[in-house]
Design a protein around this motif. Sequence first.
Motif, PDB file in Angstrom:
ATOM      1  N   VAL A 405       0.854  -1.202   0.000  1.00 44.95           N
ATOM      2  CA  VAL A 405       0.000   0.000   0.000  1.00 44.95           C
ATOM      3  C   VAL A 405       0.888   1.249   0.000  1.00 44.95           C
ATOM      4  N   ARG A 406       1.982   1.201   0.767  1.00 43.48           N
ATOM      5  CA  ARG A 406       2.866   2.365   0.896  1.00 43.48           C
ATOM      6  C   ARG A 406       3.517   2.745  -0.438  1.00 43.48           C
ATOM      7  N   LEU A 407       3.877   1.747  -1.233  1.00 52.03           N
ATOM      8  CA  LEU A 407       4.445   2.082  -2.542  1.00 52.03           C
ATOM      9  C   LEU A 407       3.358   2.426  -3.555  1.00 52.03           C
ATOM     10  N   LYS A 408       2.211   1.773  -3.400  1.00 49.22           N
ATOM     11  CA  LYS A 408       1.123   1.981  -4.365  1.00 49.22           C
ATOM     12  C   LYS A 408       0.605   3.425  -4.311  1.00 49.22           C
ATOM     13  N   VAL A 409       0.356   3.938  -3.104  1.00 50.89           N
ATOM     14  CA  VAL A 409      -0.211   5.286  -3.013  1.00 50.89           C
ATOM     15  C   VAL A 409       0.795   6.345  -3.465  1.00 50.89           C
ATOM     16  N   ARG A 410       2.054   5.956  -3.544  1.00 51.20           N
ATOM     17  CA  ARG A 410       3.054   6.908  -4.048  1.00 51.20           C
ATOM     18  C   ARG A 410       3.302   6.723  -5.546  1.00 51.20           C
ATOM     19  N   GLY A 411       2.458   5.887  -6.161  1.00 53.95           N
ATOM     20  CA  GLY A 411       2.549   5.707  -7.609  1.00 53.95           C
ATOM     21  C   GLY A 411       3.795   4.962  -8.043  1.00 53.95           C
ATOM     22  N   ALA A 412       4.351   4.133  -7.153  1.00 52.75           N
ATOM     23  CA  ALA A 412       5.590   3.421  -7.471  1.00 52.75           C
ATOM     24  C   ALA A 412       5.363   1.919  -7.577  1.00 52.75           C
ATOM     25  N   ALA A 413       4.118   1.482  -7.404  1.00 53.26           N
ATOM     26  CA  ALA A 413       3.842   0.039  -7.463  1.00 53.26           C
ATOM     27  C   ALA A 413       2.386  -0.195  -7.895  1.00 53.26           C
ATOM     28  N   ARG A 414       2.156  -1.383  -8.434  1.00 56.92           N
ATOM     29  CA  ARG A 414       0.787  -1.885  -8.559  1.00 56.92           C
ATOM     30  C   ARG A 414       0.704  -3.195  -7.796  1.00 56.92           C
ATOM     31  N   VAL A 415      -0.530  -3.555  -7.435  1.00 53.96           N
ATOM     32  CA  VAL A 415      -0.687  -4.764  -6.622  1.00 53.96           C
ATOM     33  C   VAL A 415      -1.684  -5.686  -7.312  1.00 53.96           C
ATOM     34  N   VAL A 416      -1.333  -6.969  -7.417  1.00 54.85           N
ATOM     35  CA  VAL A 416      -2.308  -7.954  -7.885  1.00 54.85           C
ATOM     36  C   VAL A 416      -2.577  -8.946  -6.749  1.00 54.85           C
ATOM     37  N   GLU A 417      -3.801  -9.450  -6.738  1.00 48.34           N
ATOM     38  CA  GLU A 417      -4.209 -10.349  -5.650  1.00 48.34           C
ATOM     39  C   GLU A 417      -3.854 -11.785  -6.011  1.00 48.34           C
ATOM     40  N   ALA A 418      -3.080 -12.431  -5.176  1.00 51.54           N
ATOM     41  CA  ALA A 418      -2.663 -13.807  -5.450  1.00 51.54           C
ATOM     42  C   ALA A 418      -3.853 -14.776  -5.430  1.00 51.54           C
ATOM     43  N   SER A 420      -6.735 -14.581  -6.770  1.00 51.56           N
ATOM     44  CA  SER A 420      -7.551 -14.696  -7.981  1.00 51.56           C
ATOM     45  C   SER A 420      -6.759 -14.280  -9.207  1.00 51.56           C
ATOM     46  N   ILE A 421      -5.487 -14.618  -9.192  1.00 50.00           N
ATOM     47  CA  ILE A 421      -4.624 -14.114 -10.266  1.00 50.00           C
ATOM     48  C   ILE A 421      -4.937 -14.812 -11.587  1.00 50.00           C
ATOM     49  N   THR A 422      -4.975 -14.023 -12.670  1.00 49.99           N
ATOM     50  CA  THR A 422      -5.126 -14.607 -14.006  1.00 49.99           C
ATOM     51  C   THR A 422      -4.003 -14.073 -14.877  1.00 49.99           C
ATOM     52  N   LYS A 423      -3.752 -14.774 -15.950  1.00 50.07           N
ATOM     53  CA  LYS A 423      -2.693 -14.354 -16.869  1.00 50.07           C
ATOM     54  C   LYS A 423      -2.963 -12.935 -17.352  1.00 50.07           C
ATOM     55  N   GLU A 424      -4.227 -12.661 -17.697  1.00 52.99           N
ATOM     56  CA  GLU A 424      -4.579 -11.365 -18.283  1.00 52.99           C
ATOM     57  C   GLU A 424      -4.324 -10.229 -17.287  1.00 52.99           C
ATOM     58  N   ASP A 425      -4.825 -10.426 -16.044  1.00 51.26           N
ATOM     59  CA  ASP A 425      -4.650  -9.373 -15.031  1.00 51.26           C
ATOM     60  C   ASP A 425      -3.181  -9.106 -14.769  1.00 51.26           C
ATOM     61  N   PHE A 426      -2.440 -10.191 -14.603  1.00 48.00           N
ATOM     62  CA  PHE A 426      -1.023 -10.065 -14.272  1.00 48.00           C
ATOM     63  C   PHE A 426      -0.279  -9.353 -15.394  1.00 48.00           C
ATOM     64  N   LEU A 427      -0.601  -9.765 -16.635  1.00 48.98           N
ATOM     65  CA  LEU A 427       0.074  -9.182 -17.802  1.00 48.98           C
ATOM     66  C   LEU A 427      -0.269  -7.698 -17.928  1.00 48.98           C
ATOM     67  N   GLU A 428      -1.561  -7.390 -17.723  1.00 51.34           N
ATOM     68  CA  GLU A 428      -1.975  -5.982 -17.842  1.00 51.34           C
ATOM     69  C   GLU A 428      -1.242  -5.128 -16.815  1.00 51.34           C
ATOM     70  N   ALA A 429      -1.187  -5.611 -15.564  1.00 50.44           N
ATOM     71  CA  ALA A 429      -0.537  -4.833 -14.498  1.00 50.44           C
ATOM     72  C   ALA A 429       0.960  -4.683 -14.770  1.00 50.44           C
ATOM     73  N   ILE A 433       3.178  -1.279 -15.476  1.00 49.00           N
ATOM     74  CA  ILE A 433       4.401  -0.908 -14.741  1.00 49.00           C
ATOM     75  C   ILE A 433       5.553  -0.638 -15.703  1.00 49.00           C
ATOM     76  N   LEU A 434       5.646  -1.488 -16.735  1.00 49.67           N
ATOM     77  CA  LEU A 434       6.788  -1.395 -17.644  1.00 49.67           C
ATOM     78  C   LEU A 434       6.659  -0.230 -18.625  1.00 49.67           C
ATOM     79  N   GLU A 435       5.402   0.082 -18.983  1.00 50.07           N
ATOM     80  CA  GLU A 435       5.225   1.040 -20.084  1.00 50.07           C
ATOM     81  C   GLU A 435       4.829   2.436 -19.637  1.00 50.07           C
ATOM     82  N   THR A 436       4.298   2.572 -18.405  1.00 49.70           N
ATOM     83  CA  THR A 436       3.918   3.907 -17.941  1.00 49.70           C
ATOM     84  C   THR A 436       5.102   4.518 -17.192  1.00 49.70           C
ATOM     85  N   PRO A 437       5.647   5.616 -17.739  1.00 39.61           N
ATOM     86  CA  PRO A 437       6.899   6.145 -17.135  1.00 39.61           C
ATOM     87  C   PRO A 437       6.724   6.622 -15.688  1.00 39.61           C
TER      88      PRO A 437
END
Lengths: 528, 528
Positions: A405-418, A420-429, A433-437
């Motif tokens: 949460v501490r990194l997420k609210v500072r715009g330095a992380a995204r979080v996925v839930e283990a 209910s993880i799916t390939k699509e969600d994980f890939l999108e997140a 992370i990789l493409e948004t500067p």
Amino acid sequence: MSGVIPIFLAGLCFVLLRPTCCSGSRILVVPVDGSHWINMELILRELHSRGHSITVLRSAKSWYIPSTSLIYNYINVTMLEDESDMNFYNKMLQNVMECRRSPHFISTFCQQHLITSMLGNGHEILARAAATMLDDLVFMKKLQDAKFDLMLTDPALTLGVLLGSYLKLPMVFNVRWINNGEGHFTIAPSPVSYVPVSGSELHDQMDFLERTKNMLHYFYSFVEHHFVISPPYSDLLRRHFPPGTDLLSLERAADIWLVRTDFVFEFPRPTMPNVVYIGGFQCKQSSPLPVELEAFMQSSGEHGVVVMSLGTFVSSMHREAIEAIAAAFAQLPQKVVWRFVGERPSSLGNNTLLVDWLPQRDLLGHPKTRAFVAHGGTNGMYEAIYHGVPVLGLPLLFDQFDNLVRLKVRGAARVVEAKSITKEDFLEALKDILETPSYRDNIQRLSQLHRDRPMSPMDTAIFWIEYVIRNKGAAHLQSAGFNLPWYSYFCLDVAVLIMALIGVFVWGSVFVCKILCCRRSRRKMKAE
Amino acid sequence: MSGVIPIFLAGLCFVLLRPTCCSGSRILVVPVDGSHWINMELILRELHSRGHSITVLRSAKSWYIPSTSLIYNYINVTMLEDESDMNFYNKMLQNVMECRRSPHFISTFCQQHLITSMLGNGHEILARAAATMLDDLVFMKKLQDAKFDLMLTDPALTLGVLLGSYLKLPMVFNVRWINNGEGHFTIAPSPVSYVPVSGSELHDQMDFLERTKNMLHYFYSFVEHHFVISPPYSDLLRRHFPPGTDLLSLERAADIWLVRTDFVFEFPRPTMPNVVYIGGFQCKQSSPLPVELEAFMQSSGEHGVVVMSLGTFVSSMHREAIEAIAAAFAQLPQKVVWRFVGERPSSLGNNTLLVDWLPQRDLLGHPKTRAFVAHGGTNGMYEAIYHGVPVLGLPLLFDQFDNLVRLKVRGAARVVEAKSITKEDFLEALKDILETPSYRDNIQRLSQLHRDRPMSPMDTAIFWIEYVIRNKGAAHLQSAGFNLPWYSYFCLDVAVLIMALIGVFVWGSVFVCKILCCRRSRRKMKAE
């Protein structure tokens, strides 16, 4: 917190080895095993290099704390039970995943309840172990005769606190967690309107509902402390300490709290003069990678590399999640280094290198590294900040949810839930992370702030440890508030007096007014 | 606090001089005159030596702030009124002495009331001055065009806070006092059960009556802030700042608070992550004395020397007190150096040297110095601590009473009351200080602790000023609590909800019980 378990499951028998003969002071160390030890050992190395003599209280079946060391002697601890720790974590993880299927408002309480039952068991075992130790007069005499100058302990393990207090040693905490929450809650006034309680997964800017949730978490931890954690120690405290002593008062008597926090990561909150911040003290510049790994990194070209490590818990994830992650990685133009133990995922792509151990610091500091997929353990988070690598979080247990949460609210992380993880969600997140500067920009700003200090956190830690030794404590930095009963601390007795005086004044005024009115009306009646 | 007055008595007209051309950043400085300036100037010298360009807002009739300086440009301030400051202090001192004839419980409120009326006048003048400044669009445009990188101010003078906020500059406070009390009360949660309120003359270990007194002082300062200090600024704030802005919110928005306090002197109390302690940063090793003074010191033999200085206020003491002190000195085996302005006391002994100025630091650091007779000003107290010289306090005004309490409870000072001083009392107290080793031992212990720091307080101050410049602020260290309305900050809204829910639950349970009971009794009746 994760390292508390092994010694929780222990009955203790001690072998006090002869003290080494070296210059400097004699420091008794009671560390917590697991990831906490990694931190403590770094400090011990530094203290040893300055000529201090170190004695470590360790578990004989420790995961991490070696019995053979050039830097310290040890007091050995033998396990009673031999439960597989990984089984414990697997069960715990399954239960947490169950909890996380509930609505978010409830799920954190459900998880907290799991931790409570773990803490309940743990503190019962710890209290028995401590009692055995304090009742062993020969052993205690040996400790007393060793004439230690300092107790250095991680108070997530109460053994060190009890032992240090009994031996009347000046005490320095290397701390993040204490009993049932973040160390600050024990020592500093922490208004729950903007200080999120551990495990609440909240941040410092809360709406009404979030503040309500935070308050309920606070109540929960209050009840947990008084009805689960404290009771096992009451007999021991009664027998070995002055009347009225409780666990909290012993903890608050520590001279210096070296808190493994930095306000680049933690939300700003009140603190106390004897709290010193050493968050990220374990971080260092990266070293060159082994030749093969370096070649793999370079082969990623301009796309760079994703590093993934879920600490010790990777084998605890369910198979579908592992396959989903592997399949998502396979679709990336980046290369991936994945710390992985277990059966190779069938969906693994050619771009992904599985390793059973990775030089995390050196990989995160490598210029080709673009993102860090992590479970959110504190050490990893500070390394990500130090090296400025954005994080995709996959929290599994304990404080990992809060950390992310501490990194997420500072715009330095995204979080996925283990859960209910799916390939699509994980890939999108991950692609986000990789493409948004902004993720990289934000964590590099945090990195810049984190590194911008007047003194390195390690030097700070060593200074304050030696300060306590030099000055035989730091009582002048301790708050007088801790000696007050709770009703005096909150000035309730004074409030009652003031309200009573106001009441008497109001009643008196009304009484006088009534008398005056009566007289006036009598006069009027007479006049009529 | 003592330096706030001159600029309080001012109407302002400004002359913005051309900025000097030098490397580094552009720092706008709004200092407080008097003793506060002595501190600020030391920091400015250091900043100048590091290549920063400094512009100081000064009063044209300043006591201390020179218009000719190699280290800064200035924005000039012209006085409107020409009231003699010494007259003001003389009147104030007489009133304080009157107050101190009341019982102790009441006298501190009486003194506080004197300060309130001074603050009331001062803030009205300040608010008018600030309004004139902010309304002057040409002047403000010039300031904006100067593109300052930082506002460095002592917030005892609100001009700097208002100007810095209006110009949206990152802001560093060099602070001890703010508006109506110690800086901490504005920024950190400060439980009045163990944090003595400024002017209360209490310490951190209070009995029930003292806590009641402290609570009343807190209420007093709350009322003072809301009904005396804030109102003059309301129009100005409404016109020039976003809706809802008040003085407190502007002050709390400062990036770093360099607090001129050290916990060797101040009682331990909660603090915040953006508070940095630089208490005693003005202290330095002593330099050799002028030849004649050195000869005088050496002539004292084994008895040593007593140093006396009451700052600027010595002429304000009544004649009997001065004669009593001189007569007491005459009976000492020690020699005495007395900073004295006025008519020579008739009872002066041969052992006493009167001087109209003395090199205080060098005298306090001299090995022959045995005691320091002082009024209790903050700078002097830190110098006494730094050099380990026990203090006989003769407090006269403002924070001097509180300051001396801090040394007294640590066994490093005694205090005599100027209102009723006699030769016998003064001599007894001074002999006690000179002959009882514990006073010297205690202050030397404080000195040892005070000097035992990881970094010099001056280097610490400069680091954090440059940190704020480098990082364009330090928003990440600011508490989110300050953005909350008071009822949310104290979670009163949440408490109401929780109590309402408990109420509904209890009412519901009672209601259900009643229904069940009714049914059961009906069934019974039917059965019968």
